[in-house]
Design a protein around this motif. Structure first.
Motif, mmCIF file in Angstrom:
data_model
loop_
_atom_site.group_PDB
_atom_site.id
_atom_site.type_symbol
_atom_site.label_atom_id
_atom_site.label_comp_id
_atom_site.label_asym_id
_atom_site.label_seq_id
_atom_site.Cartn_x
_atom_site.Cartn_y
_atom_site.Cartn_z
ATOM 1 N N ILE A 82 7.248 13.046 4.438
ATOM 2 C CA ILE A 82 8.189 12.676 3.391
ATOM 3 C C ILE A 82 8.944 13.927 2.951
ATOM 4 O O ILE A 82 8.371 15.017 2.866
ATOM 5 C CB ILE A 82 7.467 12.017 2.188
ATOM 6 C CG1 ILE A 82 8.481 11.444 1.200
ATOM 7 C CG2 ILE A 82 6.489 12.972 1.523
ATOM 8 C CD1 ILE A 82 7.845 10.576 0.105
ATOM 9 N N SER A 83 10.224 13.747 2.685
ATOM 10 C CA SER A 83 11.034 14.867 2.213
ATOM 11 C C SER A 83 12.152 14.319 1.344
ATOM 12 O O SER A 83 12.402 13.113 1.337
ATOM 13 C CB SER A 83 11.615 15.665 3.389
ATOM 14 O OG SER A 83 12.450 14.846 4.179
ATOM 15 N N ARG A 84 12.797 15.202 0.609
ATOM 16 C CA ARG A 84 13.907 14.768 -0.221
ATOM 17 C C ARG A 84 15.023 15.793 -0.172
ATOM 18 O O ARG A 84 14.769 17.001 -0.070
ATOM 19 C CB ARG A 84 13.464 14.508 -1.664
ATOM 20 C CG ARG A 84 12.954 15.704 -2.428
ATOM 21 C CD ARG A 84 12.306 15.273 -3.747
ATOM 22 N NE ARG A 84 13.282 14.776 -4.702
ATOM 23 C CZ ARG A 84 12.964 14.080 -5.796
ATOM 24 N NH1 ARG A 84 11.701 13.774 -6.041
ATOM 25 N NH2 ARG A 84 13.906 13.683 -6.636
ATOM 26 N N VAL B 215 -1.659 7.735 7.679
ATOM 27 C CA VAL B 215 -0.408 8.279 8.215
ATOM 28 C C VAL B 215 -0.389 9.798 8.245
ATOM 29 O O VAL B 215 0.581 10.392 8.734
ATOM 30 C CB VAL B 215 0.817 7.758 7.422
ATOM 31 C CG1 VAL B 215 0.810 6.238 7.364
ATOM 32 C CG2 VAL B 215 0.881 8.356 6.030
ATOM 33 N N LYS B 216 -1.417 10.438 7.737
ATOM 34 C CA LYS B 216 -1.448 11.905 7.734
ATOM 35 C C LYS B 216 -1.307 12.458 9.137
ATOM 36 O O LYS B 216 -1.944 11.997 10.072
ATOM 37 C CB LYS B 216 -2.770 12.391 7.124
ATOM 38 C CG LYS B 216 -2.760 12.496 5.625
ATOM 39 C CD LYS B 216 -4.096 13.022 5.108
ATOM 40 C CE LYS B 216 -4.137 13.008 3.597
ATOM 41 N NZ LYS B 216 -5.456 13.411 3.074
ATOM 42 N N GLU C 259 0.821 -1.205 0.000
ATOM 43 C CA GLU C 259 0.000 0.000 0.000
ATOM 44 C C GLU C 259 0.858 1.259 0.000
ATOM 45 O O GLU C 259 1.954 1.293 0.559
ATOM 46 C CB GLU C 259 -0.935 0.028 1.218
ATOM 47 C CG GLU C 259 -0.244 0.101 2.550
ATOM 48 C CD GLU C 259 -1.214 0.262 3.719
ATOM 49 O OE1 GLU C 259 -2.440 0.304 3.491
ATOM 50 O OE2 GLU C 259 -0.735 0.350 4.866
ATOM 51 N N PHE C 260 0.311 2.287 -0.618
ATOM 52 C CA PHE C 260 0.960 3.597 -0.694
ATOM 53 C C PHE C 260 0.983 4.237 0.692
ATOM 54 O O PHE C 260 -0.015 4.198 1.417
ATOM 55 C CB PHE C 260 0.178 4.470 -1.673
ATOM 56 C CG PHE C 260 0.630 5.888 -1.772
ATOM 57 C CD1 PHE C 260 -0.042 6.890 -1.081
ATOM 58 C CD2 PHE C 260 1.704 6.237 -2.566
ATOM 59 C CE1 PHE C 260 0.350 8.207 -1.181
ATOM 60 C CE2 PHE C 260 2.111 7.560 -2.673
ATOM 61 C CZ PHE C 260 1.429 8.546 -1.978
ATOM 62 N N SER D 105 5.543 19.188 -3.920
ATOM 63 C CA SER D 105 4.232 18.572 -3.713
ATOM 64 C C SER D 105 4.399 17.233 -3.010
ATOM 65 O O SER D 105 5.293 16.468 -3.340
ATOM 66 C CB SER D 105 3.523 18.354 -5.055
ATOM 67 O OG SER D 105 3.312 19.579 -5.716
ATOM 68 N N THR D 106 3.504 16.982 -2.049
ATOM 69 C CA THR D 106 3.531 15.720 -1.322
ATOM 70 C C THR D 106 2.117 15.174 -1.195
ATOM 71 O O THR D 106 1.125 15.913 -1.332
ATOM 72 C CB THR D 106 4.120 15.886 0.092
ATOM 73 O OG1 THR D 106 3.369 16.869 0.804
ATOM 74 C CG2 THR D 106 5.581 16.304 0.030
ATOM 75 N N SER D 107 2.035 13.897 -0.914
ATOM 76 C CA SER D 107 0.750 13.241 -0.728
ATOM 77 C C SER D 107 0.922 12.147 0.304
ATOM 78 O O SER D 107 1.992 11.523 0.377
ATOM 79 C CB SER D 107 0.266 12.653 -2.057
ATOM 80 O OG SER D 107 -0.967 11.975 -1.897
ATOM 81 N N TYR D 108 -0.130 11.901 1.097
ATOM 82 C CA TYR D 108 -0.065 10.913 2.160
ATOM 83 C C TYR D 108 -1.312 10.050 2.180
ATOM 84 O O TYR D 108 -2.418 10.516 1.872
ATOM 85 C CB TYR D 108 0.066 11.600 3.522
ATOM 86 C CG TYR D 108 1.331 12.404 3.692
ATOM 87 C CD1 TYR D 108 1.369 13.753 3.353
ATOM 88 C CD2 TYR D 108 2.498 11.807 4.162
ATOM 89 C CE1 TYR D 108 2.527 14.487 3.477
ATOM 90 C CE2 TYR D 108 3.662 12.526 4.299
ATOM 91 C CZ TYR D 108 3.674 13.878 3.956
ATOM 92 O OH TYR D 108 4.834 14.599 4.094
#
Length: 128
Positions: free
Chosen positions: A70-72, A64-65, A46-47, A57-60
């Motif tokens: 998440i970061s890079r 888990v929100k 699962e995502f 842009s990020t998505s959760y």
């Protein structure tokens, strides 16, 4: 050769925190949106979270929100998943995945088939 290598998994008590890292080859990293997936025993993959190539842009996943981030770091070719307030139900193998894209704002996922490349995973175990 495309490589994604996860690290940072381990055993943690409920309520604790972990930070996962995924190091990618430079060529992969610079042209890819990146996502984290997880797979618990007996369940489908699962995502968890995704981030665009630009990082803007990020998505959760709803589960888990507010707890995961998440970061890079484009200079280090590394994507991170900071996990806080961990729950036993977060126990799973966590996989980093990449999808090559020309779009700076594209977030790959949530389907696993949307991804081009995968790491081998790192195990996270949350004890109650």
């Amino acid at each position: 050769q495309v490589q994604l290598v996860e690290s940072g998994g381990g055993l943690v008590q409920a309520g604790g925190s972990l930070r996962l890292s995924c190091a990618a080859s430079e060529r992969t990293f610079s042209v890819s949106g990146l996502s984290w997936f997880r797979q618990a025993p007996g369940k489908e993959r699962e995502f968890v979270a995704g981030i665009s190539r630009s990082g803007g842009s990020t998505s959760y996943a709803d589960s888990v929100k507010g707890r995961f981030t998440i970061s890079r770091d484009n200079a280090k070719n590394t994507v991170y998943l900071q996990m806080t307030s961990l729950k036993p139900e977060d126990t799973a193998d966590y996989f980093c995945a990449a999808r090559a894209t020309f779009r700076d704002d594209y977030i790959p996922g949530p389907g696993p088939l949307d991804m081009d490349f995968w790491g081998k995973g790192t195990l996270v175990t949350v004890s109650s």
